[in-house]
Design an enzyme around this catalytic site. Sequence first.
Site, PDB file in Angstrom:
ATOM      1  N   PRO A   1       0.541  -1.146   0.069  1.00 24.02           N
ATOM      2  CA  PRO A   1       0.188  -0.225  -0.003  1.00 24.02           C
ATOM      3  C   PRO A   1       0.947   1.116   0.026  1.00 24.02           C
ATOM      4  CG  PRO A   1       0.101  -0.931   2.171  1.00 24.02           C
ATOM      5  CD  PRO A   1       0.977  -1.993   1.230  1.00 24.02           C
ATOM      6  N   CYS A   2       0.209   2.340  -0.246  1.00 24.44           N
ATOM      7  CA  CYS A   2       1.227   3.561  -0.326  1.00 24.44           C
ATOM      8  C   CYS A   2       1.801   4.052   0.837  1.00 24.44           C
ATOM      9  CB  CYS A   2      -0.090   4.872  -0.766  1.00 24.44           C
ATOM     10  SG  CYS A   2      -0.706   5.611   0.546  1.00 24.44           S
ATOM     11  N   LEU A   3       2.722   4.750   0.867  1.00 26.15           N
ATOM     12  CA  LEU A   3       3.701   4.982   1.976  1.00 26.15           C
ATOM     13  C   LEU A   3       3.016   5.669   3.220  1.00 26.15           C
ATOM     14  CD1 LEU A   3       7.154   5.859  -0.077  1.00 26.15           C
ATOM     15  CD2 LEU A   3       6.504   3.979   1.377  1.00 26.15           C
TER      16      LEU A   3
ATOM     17  N   SER B   1       0.737   4.813   4.622  1.00 21.66           N
ATOM     18  CA  SER B   1       0.036   3.960   5.555  1.00 21.66           C
ATOM     19  C   SER B   1       1.007   3.699   6.404  1.00 21.66           C
ATOM     20  CB  SER B   1      -0.393   2.616   4.806  1.00 21.66           C
ATOM     21  OG  SER B   1       0.645   1.891   4.374  1.00 21.66           O
ATOM     22  N   ARG B   2       2.406   4.149   6.361  1.00 19.54           N
ATOM     23  CA  ARG B   2       3.336   4.063   7.449  1.00 19.54           C
ATOM     24  C   ARG B   2       3.209   4.882   8.712  1.00 19.54           C
ATOM     25  NH1 ARG B   2       3.199   1.271   3.067  1.00 19.54           N
ATOM     26  NH2 ARG B   2       4.992   0.072   2.257  1.00 19.54           N
TER      27      ARG B   2
END
Length: 282
Positions: free
Chosen positions: A174-176, A178-179
């Site tokens: 998933p896209c960064l 989400s970190r």
Amino acid sequence: MKLSEKLQQLKALFGEMERALIAYSGGVDSTLVAKIAYDILGDRALAVTAVSPSLLPEELEDAKIQAATIGISHQIVPTNEMENPNYTSNPVNRCYFCKSELHDTLKPLAVELGYPYVVDGVNADDLHDYRPGIQAAKERGARSPLAEIGVSKLEVRQLSQQLGLPWWDKPAQPCLSSRFPYGEEITVAKLQRVGRAEIYLRKLGWDNLRVRSEGDTARIELAPEKIKDFVLAVDLPAVVGAFQEFGFIYVTLDLEGYRSGKLNQILRVNSEVRSQKAGGRS
């Protein structure tokens, strides 16, 4: 329903569409959709990848390679969710604003190029998780063939393998954004820091991982069965030094390990707390 029947239904669905633009991230879900769309529609299918700071450069390269392997026409367009404070403030419904920007970009492009349908890679399992972006896509008329036919994540991988796609077992990416924990502001510098850290670990031979960022702390998540090997095999001071060069101050290892949907754990905890408080009122 048998897997073969679901595949036939997917093919029939695209046959009815005549022309389709695929929101194509390069992940296993949207790549399967792109493959089936191309098999049925040929040049009447177009894969479009949105590029922003939240997409790892290596993921873009993978998307290009996979599209070329399939044979589908592939375009790249920029999106500007980082200019939207509703997105960068990182609320719990951040994905709603991300997908809104994506489909507000893809829908006019589809109209301009003569594609009556925009489709994405949402699968049946995604409908059971907290995915506010799905609503944004629906509001803009996007369709989700995998979810419509009831294809699960496991079945996506099975179909991908059956169709000879070499990336059928590619880890989810998933896209960064989400970190980061909800509520922590997202910046381009923070996204780049996380991206560089994950690429560094992958180059060391580790995959299916996340580097979570909270303030100046990086928390490495690996598959639970890989944690012991990581501690024993990796030059830990070198990892710490590399992460500090990327801009982190503290580097930790999550002892629970990587688990999909972990970011949403706090939402469930908060919901349970609210329910308990409500139940205790007289």
